[in-house]
Design a protein around this motif. Structure first.
Motif, short mmCIF file in Angstrom:
data_model
loop_
_atom_site.label_atom_id
_atom_site.label_comp_id
_atom_site.label_asym_id
_atom_site.label_seq_id
_atom_site.Cartn_x
_atom_site.Cartn_y
_atom_site.Cartn_z
N ASP A 65 0.83 -1.28 0.03
CA ASP A 65 -0.10 0.10 0.11
C ASP A 65 0.74 1.26 0.17
O ASP A 65 0.60 2.17 -0.58
N ALA A 66 1.86 1.34 0.66
CA ALA A 66 2.67 2.38 1.06
C ALA A 66 3.54 2.62 -0.47
O ALA A 66 3.79 3.74 -0.79
N MET A 67 4.10 1.46 -1.12
CA MET A 67 4.63 1.72 -2.36
C MET A 67 3.80 2.41 -3.58
O MET A 67 3.89 3.05 -4.16
N CYS A 68 2.41 1.72 -3.46
CA CYS A 68 1.52 2.23 -4.40
C CYS A 68 1.23 3.68 -4.18
O CYS A 68 1.01 4.34 -5.29
N GLU A 69 0.91 4.07 -3.07
CA GLU A 69 0.49 5.30 -2.53
C GLU A 69 1.69 6.51 -3.04
O GLU A 69 1.59 7.32 -3.66
N ALA A 70 3.02 6.02 -2.82
CA ALA A 70 4.03 6.77 -3.14
C ALA A 70 4.23 6.93 -4.75
O ALA A 70 4.62 8.02 -5.14
N ALA A 71 4.21 5.98 -5.20
CA ALA A 71 4.26 5.54 -6.99
C ALA A 71 3.11 6.82 -7.51
O ALA A 71 3.54 7.38 -8.55
N SER A 72 1.86 6.83 -7.03
CA SER A 72 0.76 7.58 -7.45
C SER A 72 1.11 8.96 -7.36
O SER A 72 0.91 9.77 -8.25
N GLU A 73 1.47 9.31 -6.01
CA GLU A 73 2.04 10.60 -5.64
C GLU A 73 3.16 10.97 -6.58
O GLU A 73 3.15 12.33 -6.92
N LEU A 74 4.07 10.22 -6.71
CA LEU A 74 5.05 10.53 -7.78
C LEU A 74 4.65 10.96 -9.34
O LEU A 74 4.99 11.89 -9.85
N VAL A 75 3.69 10.11 -9.55
CA VAL A 75 3.25 10.44 -10.96
C VAL A 75 2.42 11.84 -11.21
O VAL A 75 2.74 12.55 -11.91
N VAL A 76 1.52 11.85 -10.25
CA VAL A 76 0.75 13.31 -10.14
C VAL A 76 1.76 14.35 -9.82
O VAL A 76 1.61 15.43 -10.60
N ARG A 77 2.78 14.30 -8.87
CA ARG A 77 3.51 15.57 -8.68
C ARG A 77 4.37 15.84 -9.90
O ARG A 77 4.58 16.83 -10.25
#
Length: 228
Positions: A155-167
């Motif tokens: 969950d933490a990896m997926c959240e970080a990846a999604s935030e990275l894409v958006v940022r």
């Protein structure tokens, strides 16, 4: 059915569920390889293989129903059969998510956000699936809890990846280079959407692995602690 035949049927069901899990894990691994290599042949292989998984699911569903209807199993056997039925449902859905990876591979038009380590996420969820099925095979209670504990990591990896894409999309020149060309902007946003869907689908693979661990714990110990 004689008692020995009944016990053989239970063991056959376990073996068949494990075989289905091996096939699903291989489809997921191939889908991840297709995504990494942008290999259309591998992607098509995953997509076309979905019928085999669906057919296997239906056959195993029938085995579970027949064992319950015809044998009136005692409590422990009933938990095993019911858990197996739920587990093949999770496996079938993981197969569908692998098919999604094949579809994303065929549809993607560009390589965006190389900093997003999709393979790391995918291989972690694949490990969770294999560990959950080993727990099922061996009725390993400790392994069930270990699989559930890894879900927070995914969950933490997926959240970080999604935030990275958006940022990165906001801060980089991805959109700036395309201003004035509506078709290109739309194509870019479709690729971004597919990337976010890929992250979501891999997170769901982890969720299904936890479901398998939870059903296994209930099967082995009559313990519903991990069920949700």
């Amino acid at each position: 059915m004689a008692r020995t035949d009944y016990q053989s049927s239970l063991e056959e069901l376990r073996d068949d569920v494990l075989y289905m899990s091996e096939l699903v894990a291989e489809r997921l691994r191939t889908g991840l390889d297709a995504l990494e290599r942008k290999d259309e042949r591998l992607a098509q292989e995953v997509i076309e293989g979905d019928d085999e998984i669906n057919q296997m699911y239906l056959e195993l569903e029938g085995e579970c129903v027949d064992l319950i209807a015809l044998q009136q199993p005692v409590a422990s056997d009933l938990r095993f059969i019911a858990a197996s039925f739920k587990i093949i449902t999770d496996l079938e859905r993981i197969g569908d998510l692998a098919v999604n990876l094949g579809g994303y591979t065929l549809d993607a038009e560009r390589d965006l956000f190389p900093d997003v380590d999709m393979q790391r996420i995918g291989m972690t969820t694949l490990d969770m699936l294999e560990d959950a099925m080993n727990a099922y095979a061996n009725e390993d209670v400790d392994a069930c809890y270990a699989v559930a504990d890894r879900d927070d990591e995914v969950d933490a990896m997926c959240e970080a990846a999604s935030e990275l894409v958006v940022r990165d999309l906001i801060e980089s020149d991805h959109l700036g280079d395309e201003i004035g060309d509506d078709a290109e902007v739309e194509s870019l946003m479709q690729d971004v959407s597919r990337l976010l869907l890929t992250i979501r689908d891999l997170e769901r693979v982890g969720d299904h692995a936890v479901n398998i661990a939870a059903r296994t714990l209930y099967m082995a110990e009559n313990d519903d602690e991990l069920l949700y």
